[in-house]
Design a protein around this motif. Structure first.
Motif, PDB file in Angstrom:
ATOM      1  N   LYS A  26       0.815  -1.060   0.005  1.00  0.00           N
ATOM      2  CA  LYS A  26      -0.036  -0.025   0.071  1.00  0.00           C
ATOM      3  C   LYS A  26       0.887   1.230  -0.032  1.00  0.00           C
ATOM      4  CE  LYS A  26      -3.844  -2.103   2.478  1.00  0.00           C
ATOM      5  NZ  LYS A  26      -4.418  -2.205   3.928  1.00  0.00           N
ATOM      6  N   THR A  89      -5.522 -10.598 -11.376  1.00  0.00           N
ATOM      7  CA  THR A  89      -4.942  -9.885 -10.565  1.00  0.00           C
ATOM      8  C   THR A  89      -5.579 -10.067  -9.128  1.00  0.00           C
ATOM      9  OG1 THR A  89      -6.653  -8.199 -11.089  1.00  0.00           O
ATOM     10  CG2 THR A  89      -4.659  -8.251 -12.333  1.00  0.00           C
ATOM     11  N   GLU A  91      -7.170  -7.947  -7.673  1.00  0.00           N
ATOM     12  CA  GLU A  91      -8.797  -7.340  -7.611  1.00  0.00           C
ATOM     13  C   GLU A  91      -9.617  -8.325  -8.401  1.00  0.00           C
ATOM     14  OE1 GLU A  91     -10.721  -3.348  -9.614  1.00  0.00           O
ATOM     15  OE2 GLU A  91      -8.715  -3.643  -9.780  1.00  0.00           O
ATOM     16  N   GLU A  95     -13.121 -10.544  -7.039  1.00  0.00           N
ATOM     17  CA  GLU A  95     -14.428 -10.048  -7.621  1.00  0.00           C
ATOM     18  C   GLU A  95     -15.682 -10.774  -7.289  1.00  0.00           C
ATOM     19  OE1 GLU A  95     -13.804 -10.472 -11.796  1.00  0.00           O
ATOM     20  OE2 GLU A  95     -12.875  -8.413 -12.108  1.00  0.00           O
ATOM     21  N   ASN A 116      -9.223 -16.504   0.240  1.00  0.00           N
ATOM     22  CA  ASN A 116      -8.710 -15.071   0.048  1.00  0.00           C
ATOM     23  C   ASN A 116      -7.087 -15.142  -0.374  1.00  0.00           C
ATOM     24  OD1 ASN A 116     -11.184 -13.670  -0.246  1.00  0.00           O
ATOM     25  ND2 ASN A 116     -11.295 -13.225   1.913  1.00  0.00           N
ATOM     26  N   ASP A 120      -1.664  -8.844  -1.138  1.00  0.00           N
ATOM     27  CA  ASP A 120      -2.318  -7.860  -1.973  1.00  0.00           C
ATOM     28  C   ASP A 120      -1.215  -7.461  -3.189  1.00  0.00           C
ATOM     29  OD1 ASP A 120      -4.411  -8.203  -0.650  1.00  0.00           O
ATOM     30  OD2 ASP A 120      -4.029  -6.309   0.625  1.00  0.00           O
ATOM     31  N   ASP A 122       0.589  -8.395  -7.222  1.00  0.00           N
ATOM     32  CA  ASP A 122       0.295  -8.709  -8.619  1.00  0.00           C
ATOM     33  C   ASP A 122       1.554  -9.177  -9.130  1.00  0.00           C
ATOM     34  OD1 ASP A 122      -2.425  -8.187  -8.446  1.00  0.00           O
ATOM     35  OD2 ASP A 122      -2.370  -6.104  -9.261  1.00  0.00           O
TER      36      ASP A 122
END
Length: 221
Positions: A26, A89, A91, A95, A116, A120, A122
């Motif tokens: 982040k 990705t 994201e 989805e 999950n 985070d 890619d």
């Protein structure tokens, strides 16, 4: 940590590690000697670890590619390009509805996601060792199949695969590299062969290819 490799064990025992990584994703800034640097993070590990960290199904599952939403049965389709399949990705992995049950049909709809993602991130790169081991396994099996097919065409094939002259030449060639190697038939169409470690495979690769061309290319009549 001494435990089975599993998503649950990773999630429970390395929560603080994943939290730190995700925080850095982040805010990708590190400070060294009062100087700030922007960083780009990459995840590099073996393929099983990829699947577990990303919350995906097993490597033999229908959707087992960590880079694209492509079925395992379509990955060898040379008429397609990488752009024919949607990119994976974080994201995209998130989805679908979090509360969708983990039935086989639902896993297919979620393109193989069963949990999950833990990171985070890619940017996923397989380590060179495991990539080399897998590629050379495929190449070795192709050599065995080519030699066995040639023996069949020449009418020299029997129930014992090692009776074929082309198979014998292939085995002798690999053994000449100082590598212990055997082939056996699991059934009429499947062959099992000695599992070689990385150093053995490197010895074979380094061998002069001119001395190892014992299996002729397919001849067209």
């Amino acid at each position: 940590m001494k435990a089975d490799e599993s998503y649950v064990n990773l999630a429970e025992n390395f929560t603080h590690v994943f939290d730190e990584i995700n925080e850095l994703v982040k805010n990708p800034i590190v400070t060294i000697d009062h100087q700030q640097y922007k960083v780009i993070l990459y995840l590099c590990c073996d393929y099983k670890m990829f699947l577990q960290v990303l919350g995906l199904n097993a490597a033999h599952a229908t959707y087992a590619c960590v880079w694209r939403n492509v079925k395992i049965s379509q990955r060898c389709d040379m008429t397609k390009t990488i752009h024919d399949y949607k990119k994976r990705t974080i994201e995209a992995l998130l989805e679908t509805d979090e509360d969708v049950p983990k039935t086989q049909d639902c896993i297919q709809k979620r393109k193989g996601r069963v949990n999950n993602p833990l990171i985070d991130l890619d940017n996923w790169i397989p380590d060179e060792l495991h990539l080399m081991l897998r590629v050379t396994d495929v190449l070795t099996r192709n050599l065995i199949n080519a030699a066995a097919n040639q023996d069949r065409k020449d009418g020299r094939h029997s129930e014992n695969i090692n009776d074929g002259p082309m198979i014998q030449k292939l085995v002798e060639s690999i053994r000449s590299c100082g590598v212990p190697f055997k082939i056996r038939s699991a059934d009429k169409k499947v062959f099992c062969f000695t599992s070689l470690v990385g150093s053995d495979k490197l010895n074979i690769i380094k061998k002069d290819t001119r001395e190892n061309q014992t299996v002729p290319a397919n001849r067209h009549h």
